[in-house]
Each structure stands twice: as structure tokens, then as C-alpha cells.
Design a protein around this motif. Structure first.
Motif: not given
Ligand SMILES: NC(=O)c1ccc[n+]([C@@H]2O[C@H](COP(=O)([O-])OP(=O)(O)OC[C@H]3O[C@@H](n4cnc5c(N)ncnc54)[C@H](O)[C@@H]3O)[C@@H](O)[C@H]2O)c1
Length: 344
Positions: A19-25, A42-45, A48-50, A85-87, A172-174
Motif C-alpha cells: 500500500g501507498g499510505a506509508f509505503n510499508m511494503g 509481492v501480492a497486491e490487487p 499501480a502499487r504492484l 480485517n484481512t489479517h 479504511w482505518r475509519s
Molecule cells: N507497525 C507500524 O509501524 C505500521 C505502520 C503503518 C501501517 N501498519 C499496518 O500495516 C497494515 C497496512 O496498513 P497500510 O497503512 O500499509 O495500508 P494501505 O492501505 O496503505 O495498504 C494496504 C494494501 O493492502 C492491499 N490489500 C488489501 N487487501 C488485500 C488482500 N486481500 N491481498 C493483498 N493485498 C491486499 C491494498 O490494495 C493496499 O494496497 C495495517 O495492519 C497497519 O496497521 C503498521
């Protein structure tokens, strides 16, 4: 579980969610690479992010779903970085396919999900952990040092308060059904701090929730997270903790976490802290900056666990504890009564 790999580079990592919110991948893959592991897939639907992932890690395998990744890649460690909710469903799918799993926080939304994930990992004989990077935040490292030094005496109470006043965002956090609720995103971090500080089992939890103030203005409508969530946690040691996360608090208390001991208080913001102790009639206040975070220790431990059998720091049983508190607080708020905690 016996060590599975001779060297860290044999740990081939697949990330689910880029995801793009924090570039956590990218952050996870870079950190795992630094710990010696091999980014593989990497698996991502979101196409653009893929594409971003393919640019960040040239040659990496890309899939639009975890099902495709499990069928088409030899990844042996999967990291889930998806909405809350997907974890549990994604972890169960990967664990049942015999892959080691690291799940972003929160581990899951309910205690029952945690128990099912722990049972699936045991059945497949694979590792399961949660990315509690903030276990190594400078603030909690300093707080533990101060508590162990005895300067604030015995810990009596831990108060965690975050948020302020403002409309929930469109992300989605809201959404209550996706995120678990207002307490889940940051609450899981501060509860994990609290569990380290108190070091005692939780006996019961009371939860409170205010709903409906922001819902009419939110894109999520009735599914909007609570305006404020509040929990009171009682520990076996007789200590107690409170957690308040609010979007309707125009006068949020100072300090993100406040630890009150029999001789003094340790109060911290993310980067700074204050130690407040009584000296006879005088109150002495020492202010300081928190030491740097040591988040790299998380994946160093995962690699050492999988190659040398070093004990896991963030075990699934440990990750279950803050989720159990959050789950009890949510149910308690709905049912209007205190609920007893249960350890597996
Ligand atoms: N530990 C930390 O410091 C920290 C910081 C930020 C986020 N997080 C956690 O990381 C997780 C993701 O948050 P984010 O901010 O990166 O969100 P995000 O919305 O930026 O990214 C989530 C990504 O998951 C993808 N996705 C959704 N369902 C999917 C599925 N079934 N299979 C594959 N990909 C799927 C979405 O397309 C999206 O690109 C959350 O659990 C959040 O709490 C942790």
C-alpha cells in the motif's frame, strides 16, 4: 520449532499488500533484506502499487492475490501488510499452506481469530509472529530502564491517551468493520508498551465507547469508527491501566503514556519524556529526549529464530495479549459490563 534454514538468504520473503499510505511494503522488504533475507514476491490487487513494487525491487515476482502467490512462488516466509480485517483469513491461508507468517499489527481483531491462527501455525509446524516494531521504540526502552532503576517506585497505573478533535479520514482505518475500531490502530502499540511495563496478567477489562457524533459526516456512515474508545484494564498485580483514543477531545491530556509509580511518574511523548519525582516537599522534574528506536531488532530476531533457533521475542501468544484486551473492551462497551480475561 527447529531452525529451518542454514542461512538467512534462504528465507525467501513474499509480501502481501504493498500500500501507498506509508509505503510499508517497501519498508518491510528493505528491512528484511538488511537482516539477510531474500525479497522474492509481492501480492497486491492494486496494479499501480504492484508496478511500484516491481520498480522498487527489479526482478521481484508479482501477483494480484495471495492465492496466486502461494501457487506460483516458492516464498517460505509471508508478511501480511493489509487492512486489519484481512489479517486472520490471510494468515490462516498461508499457515495452512505451510509458510512461515509475519502479520502486521494488530495481530487480528478478535481473540478467537488469534487462537485459530496460533493453532494453525502449531499444526503446520511453522513460525507465526506480529510486526510489533514499537516493542523497540526509544520511548518504551527508556521507560523500562527508568522503571527497572526503581526511581519511580512500583508501577501503580499506566494511562495511555491519544487523538484529539477532528473528523475521521476517508481511509479504511475509519471503518469499524475493516479496522476493528478506534482503539485498534495505535491502541495495540500502547497496550503492548503497557504489558511490558506492568509484567502481570490481565484479569478483567471494562470498555466504553461513544458513537455517532462523526458518523453523519463520514464516508463510512454507520460503519464509522467510534468517536472515542476507552478501556480500563485490571492486572493480577493490582496495577491498572487506562486507554483512551478520541476524535472528540478538544483538550487531550499531555503525554501519550504516563506511568505512575509509588515514588514518581514517567511521562512520555513520542520523542521526549519527563521524570517527575517527589523529594520531601520538593518536586524534581528531569526532561530528556528518548533514545533512537531499534526496530531493526525485530527482523534480526526473526532471521536468528529461523536459522539458529533463537527464541522469538514477539511470540503469537504475546501478540494475542493486546488483542484480547481490545476484543474484551469492544464487547464490554457493547454489553455494558466488565469482562474477565482468559489466557490460552
Ligand atoms: N507497525 C507500524 O509501524 C505500521 C505502520 C503503518 C501501517 N501498519 C499496518 O500495516 C497494515 C497496512 O496498513 P497500510 O497503512 O500499509 O495500508 P494501505 O492501505 O496503505 O495498504 C494496504 C494494501 O493492502 C492491499 N490489500 C488489501 N487487501 C488485500 C488482500 N486481500 N491481498 C493483498 N493485498 C491486499 C491494498 O490494495 C493496499 O494496497 C495495517 O495492519 C497497519 O496497521 C503498521
Amino acid at each position: 520449532m527447529k531452525p529451518r534454514f542454514k542461512q538467512s538468504k534462504e528465507i525467501k520473503v513474499g509480501v502481501v499488500g504493498y500500500g501507498g499510505a506509508f509505503n510499508m511494503g517497501r519498508a518491510h522488504l528493505q528491512d528484511m533484506q538488511r537482516a539477510g533475507m531474500t525479497p522474492r514476491a509481492v501480492a497486491e490487487p492494486d496494479a499501480a502499487r504492484l508496478a511500484v513494487a516491481a520498480k522498487d525491487f527489479p526482478g521481484i515476482q508479482t501477483f494480484s492475490s495471495v492465492t496466486e502467490m502461494l501457487a506460483g512462488s516458492d516464498v517460505n516466509l509471508i508478511v501480511l501488510i493489509t487492512p486489519h480485517n484481512t489479517h486472520a483469513p490471510l494468515a490462516l491461508q498461508c499457515l495452512r499452506a505451510g509458510r512461515h507468517v509475519v502479520c502486521e499489527k494488530p495481530f487480528a481483531i478478535t481473540t478467537a481469530e488469534c487462537d485459530a491462527m496460533i493453532a494453525a501455525a502449531k499444526k503446520s509446524g511453522v513460525m507465526l509472529s506480529t510486526y510489533h516494531n514499537r516493542h523497540w521504540d526509544g520511548s518504551i526502552l527508556k521507560a523500562l530502564e527508568v522503571v527497572k532503576s526503581g526511581v519511580i517506585g512500583d508501577v501503580v497505573r499506566v494511562e495511555c491517551h491519544m487523538g484529539g478533535w477532528g473528523k475521521p479520514g476517508d481511509w479504511w482505518r475509519s471503518s469499524k468493520s475493516i479496522s476493528g475500531g478506534i482503539l485498534y490502530d495505535w491502541g495495540v502499540h500502547v497496550l503492548e508498551y503497557t504489558l511490558q511495563l506492568v509484567g502481570s496478567e490481565v484479569t478483567e477489562v471494562t470498555g466504553f465507547a461513544k458513537r455517532g457524533f462523526w458518523a453523519a459526516q463520514s464516508k463510512w456512515g454507520k460503519d464509522t469508527i467510534e468517536d472515542e474508545g476507552f478501556a480500563v484494564v485490571r492486572f493480577k498485580s493490582s496495577a491498572w491501566a487506562t486507554l483512551c483514543i478520541s476524535q472528540i477531545d478538544a483538550n487531550m491530556k499531555r503525554g501519550m503514556v504516563e506511568v505512575t509509580g509509588t515514588k514518581g511518574t514517567f511521562l512520555w511523548e513520542y520523542d521526549t519524556h519527563e521524570i517527575i519525582v517527589r523529594d520531601g516537599d520538593l518536586t524534581r522534574v528531569t526532561k530528556g529526549r528518548n533514545p533512537p528506536t531499534q526496530w531493526e531488532k525485530y527482523y534480526d530476531n526473526i532471521a536468528a529464530h529461523l536459522t539458529k533457533g533463537v527464541p522469538l521475542v514477539i511470540t503469537p501468544e504475546w501478540a494475542r495479549r493486546p488483542i484480547h484486551i481490545l476484543d474484551l473492551a469492544d464487547r464490554s462497551a457493547s454489553e455494558g459490563r466488565t469482562l474477565k480475561a482468559k489466557y490460552g
